[in-house]
Each structure stands twice: as C-alpha cells, then as structure tokens.
Design a protein around this motif. Structure first.
Motif, PDB file in Angstrom:
ATOM      1  N   ASN A  26       0.872   2.558  -6.248  1.00  0.00           N
ATOM      2  CA  ASN A  26       0.203   3.383  -5.246  1.00  0.00           C
ATOM      3  C   ASN A  26      -0.315   4.712  -5.784  1.00  0.00           C
ATOM      4  O   ASN A  26      -0.822   5.533  -5.017  1.00  0.00           O
ATOM      5  CB  ASN A  26       1.158   3.642  -4.072  1.00  0.00           C
ATOM      6  CG  ASN A  26       1.372   2.400  -3.230  1.00  0.00           C
ATOM      7  OD1 ASN A  26       0.426   1.724  -2.875  1.00  0.00           O
ATOM      8  ND2 ASN A  26       2.609   2.100  -2.915  1.00  0.00           N
ATOM      9  N   MET A  27      -0.237   4.943  -7.075  1.00  0.00           N
ATOM     10  CA  MET A  27      -0.686   6.219  -7.647  1.00  0.00           C
ATOM     11  C   MET A  27      -2.145   6.515  -7.304  1.00  0.00           C
ATOM     12  O   MET A  27      -2.507   7.663  -7.088  1.00  0.00           O
ATOM     13  CB  MET A  27      -0.505   6.234  -9.168  1.00  0.00           C
ATOM     14  CG  MET A  27       0.922   6.404  -9.636  1.00  0.00           C
ATOM     15  SD  MET A  27       1.748   7.856  -8.985  1.00  0.00           S
ATOM     16  CE  MET A  27       0.655   9.145  -9.482  1.00  0.00           C
ATOM     17  N   HIS A  28      -2.983   5.493  -7.226  1.00  0.00           N
ATOM     18  CA  HIS A  28      -4.400   5.699  -6.924  1.00  0.00           C
ATOM     19  C   HIS A  28      -4.618   6.356  -5.559  1.00  0.00           C
ATOM     20  O   HIS A  28      -5.636   6.995  -5.334  1.00  0.00           O
ATOM     21  CB  HIS A  28      -5.154   4.363  -6.989  1.00  0.00           C
ATOM     22  CG  HIS A  28      -4.775   3.422  -5.894  1.00  0.00           C
ATOM     23  ND1 HIS A  28      -3.618   2.654  -5.943  1.00  0.00           N
ATOM     24  CD2 HIS A  28      -5.368   3.152  -4.710  1.00  0.00           C
ATOM     25  CE1 HIS A  28      -3.548   1.931  -4.826  1.00  0.00           C
ATOM     26  NE2 HIS A  28      -4.579   2.215  -4.078  1.00  0.00           N
ATOM     27  N   LEU A  99       2.808   6.480   1.703  1.00  0.00           N
ATOM     28  CA  LEU A  99       1.946   6.819   0.569  1.00  0.00           C
ATOM     29  C   LEU A  99       2.511   6.290  -0.742  1.00  0.00           C
ATOM     30  O   LEU A  99       1.795   5.736  -1.561  1.00  0.00           O
ATOM     31  CB  LEU A  99       1.765   8.334   0.489  1.00  0.00           C
ATOM     32  CG  LEU A  99       0.900   8.865  -0.650  1.00  0.00           C
ATOM     33  CD1 LEU A  99      -0.548   8.451  -0.449  1.00  0.00           C
ATOM     34  CD2 LEU A  99       1.004  10.371  -0.725  1.00  0.00           C
ATOM     35  N   LEU A 100       3.818   6.452  -0.947  1.00  0.00           N
ATOM     36  CA  LEU A 100       4.426   6.116  -2.229  1.00  0.00           C
ATOM     37  C   LEU A 100       5.016   4.712  -2.307  1.00  0.00           C
ATOM     38  O   LEU A 100       5.010   4.098  -3.364  1.00  0.00           O
ATOM     39  CB  LEU A 100       5.517   7.130  -2.569  1.00  0.00           C
ATOM     40  CG  LEU A 100       5.051   8.561  -2.809  1.00  0.00           C
ATOM     41  CD1 LEU A 100       6.246   9.475  -2.962  1.00  0.00           C
ATOM     42  CD2 LEU A 100       4.156   8.640  -4.024  1.00  0.00           C
ATOM     43  N   LEU A 101       5.572   4.205  -1.200  1.00  0.00           N
ATOM     44  CA  LEU A 101       6.386   2.994  -1.284  1.00  0.00           C
ATOM     45  C   LEU A 101       5.784   1.766  -0.593  1.00  0.00           C
ATOM     46  O   LEU A 101       6.411   0.716  -0.587  1.00  0.00           O
ATOM     47  CB  LEU A 101       7.771   3.269  -0.690  1.00  0.00           C
ATOM     48  CG  LEU A 101       8.567   4.360  -1.412  1.00  0.00           C
ATOM     49  CD1 LEU A 101       9.837   4.690  -0.648  1.00  0.00           C
ATOM     50  CD2 LEU A 101       8.887   3.954  -2.828  1.00  0.00           C
ATOM     51  N   GLU A 102       4.590   1.873  -0.021  1.00  0.00           N
ATOM     52  CA  GLU A 102       3.974   0.738   0.630  1.00  0.00           C
ATOM     53  C   GLU A 102       3.760  -0.384  -0.384  1.00  0.00           C
ATOM     54  O   GLU A 102       3.373  -0.144  -1.523  1.00  0.00           O
ATOM     55  CB  GLU A 102       2.646   1.172   1.242  1.00  0.00           C
ATOM     56  CG  GLU A 102       1.938   0.059   1.979  1.00  0.00           C
ATOM     57  CD  GLU A 102       0.620   0.527   2.586  1.00  0.00           C
ATOM     58  OE1 GLU A 102       0.323   0.069   3.677  1.00  0.00           O
ATOM     59  OE2 GLU A 102      -0.089   1.333   1.957  1.00  0.00           O
ATOM     60  N   ASP A 103       4.016  -1.606   0.045  1.00  0.00           N
ATOM     61  CA  ASP A 103       3.846  -2.761  -0.843  1.00  0.00           C
ATOM     62  C   ASP A 103       2.472  -3.381  -0.622  1.00  0.00           C
ATOM     63  O   ASP A 103       2.217  -3.986   0.403  1.00  0.00           O
ATOM     64  CB  ASP A 103       4.940  -3.794  -0.575  1.00  0.00           C
ATOM     65  CG  ASP A 103       4.905  -4.955  -1.564  1.00  0.00           C
ATOM     66  OD1 ASP A 103       4.121  -4.900  -2.535  1.00  0.00           O
ATOM     67  OD2 ASP A 103       5.676  -5.893  -1.376  1.00  0.00           O
ATOM     68  N   ARG A 104       1.568  -3.191  -1.599  1.00  0.00           N
ATOM     69  CA  ARG A 104       0.219  -3.731  -1.523  1.00  0.00           C
ATOM     70  C   ARG A 104       0.050  -4.953  -2.429  1.00  0.00           C
ATOM     71  O   ARG A 104      -1.058  -5.428  -2.621  1.00  0.00           O
ATOM     72  CB  ARG A 104      -0.804  -2.658  -1.919  1.00  0.00           C
ATOM     73  CG  ARG A 104      -0.738  -1.388  -1.116  1.00  0.00           C
ATOM     74  CD  ARG A 104      -1.118  -1.575   0.294  1.00  0.00           C
ATOM     75  NE  ARG A 104      -2.507  -1.999   0.336  1.00  0.00           N
ATOM     76  CZ  ARG A 104      -3.219  -2.093   1.433  1.00  0.00           C
ATOM     77  NH1 ARG A 104      -2.698  -1.822   2.577  1.00  0.00           N
ATOM     78  NH2 ARG A 104      -4.467  -2.493   1.391  1.00  0.00           N
ATOM     79  N   SER A 105       1.153  -5.481  -2.959  1.00  0.00           N
ATOM     80  CA  SER A 105       1.052  -6.576  -3.922  1.00  0.00           C
ATOM     81  C   SER A 105       0.596  -7.890  -3.271  1.00  0.00           C
ATOM     82  O   SER A 105       0.123  -8.777  -3.955  1.00  0.00           O
ATOM     83  CB  SER A 105       2.386  -6.785  -4.632  1.00  0.00           C
ATOM     84  OG  SER A 105       3.388  -7.191  -3.713  1.00  0.00           O
ATOM     85  N   LYS A 106       0.717  -8.006  -1.965  1.00  0.00           N
ATOM     86  CA  LYS A 106       0.347  -9.245  -1.277  1.00  0.00           C
ATOM     87  C   LYS A 106      -1.088  -9.212  -0.765  1.00  0.00           C
ATOM     88  O   LYS A 106      -1.563 -10.185  -0.232  1.00  0.00           O
ATOM     89  CB  LYS A 106       1.332  -9.514  -0.152  1.00  0.00           C
ATOM     90  CG  LYS A 106       2.730  -9.783  -0.651  1.00  0.00           C
ATOM     91  CD  LYS A 106       3.724  -9.804   0.484  1.00  0.00           C
ATOM     92  CE  LYS A 106       5.139  -9.955  -0.017  1.00  0.00           C
ATOM     93  NZ  LYS A 106       5.648  -8.818  -0.736  1.00  0.00           N
ATOM     94  N   ASP A 107      -1.766  -8.069  -0.889  1.00  0.00           N
ATOM     95  CA  ASP A 107      -3.154  -7.947  -0.411  1.00  0.00           C
ATOM     96  C   ASP A 107      -4.136  -8.576  -1.363  1.00  0.00           C
ATOM     97  O   ASP A 107      -3.962  -8.637  -2.524  1.00  0.00           O
ATOM     98  CB  ASP A 107      -3.530  -6.470  -0.204  1.00  0.00           C
ATOM     99  CG  ASP A 107      -2.774  -5.863   0.951  1.00  0.00           C
ATOM    100  OD1 ASP A 107      -2.163  -6.623   1.719  1.00  0.00           O
ATOM    101  OD2 ASP A 107      -2.822  -4.634   1.104  1.00  0.00           O
TER     102      ASP A 107
END
Length: 107
Positions: A26-28, A99-107
């Motif tokens: 999520n750094m971006h 902001l920091l911990l959301e899991d976007r790996s499934k998108d």
C-alpha cells in the motif's frame, strides 16, 4: 517554529509478516493521500519502515514499526505542519488501518 511529534498505534490481527506485506503493498497510496501528491521515499530496516515524505513544500520524517498485533506510527511534523498535528493525528487514527493495512492482493 518547532517540530510536533505524532505517535499513533494501530492494532491488527494479521501477524507481523502479513502486516508488513500489506504496508509494502500500500505504499503507493501515500502519494495520493496528500493534496497535489507527494514524493515518498521508504526503506525497511528489519520490521521498521523509515519514510521521508515531501509534500506541500514541507519534508516529513516518519517511522512505522510493525509488531505482531500492533503497527506503531511515529511522525515528526515540521514548521507550519505542526499546527495541523491534531487533525493529522485524528485522520491517521481513523484512516490509518485502511491506508496501511488494506488487503488489495485479491483485486
């Protein structure tokens, strides 16, 4: 004008490795978090992330420490930004986990 420190702890149930993975993924988001964008540099030192953020003519130093059930955020606000410490701290408390911990790996 002096600097103003902000310290916010964000509890989680992800475990240290997964929390660190999500923060890196999520750094971006940090660049779009600031009006007009930001130049963000980051470097991991073990489970500590050192950040440099340049936005709105200001430079901010931050450190994120990843623990098994907690992410500790430490931010030094310089000069005029120190006047915004309370709203920035409130935003970090309310949106920091997203902001920091959301899991976007499934998108």
């Amino acid at each position: 004008m002096s600097t103003q420190p902000i310290h916010v702890d964000l509890p989680h149930k992800l475990g240290r490795a997964e929390a660190r993975r999500r923060i890196e993924a999520n750094m971006h988001k940090l660049t779009s978090f600031f009006p007009g964008g930001a130049n963000v540099t980051h470097q991991w030192q073990g489970d500590r992330l050192d950040l440099g953020i340049a936005a709105m003519g200001q430079s901010v130093e931050a450190r994120i420490e990843v623990e098994d059930a907690l992410v500790r955020c430490h931010i030094q606000l310089p000069g005029l930004l120190s006047l915004m410490a309370k709203p920035i701290e409130a935003a970090l408390r309310s949106k920091g986990s997203e902001l920091l911990l959301e899991d976007r790996s499934k998108d």
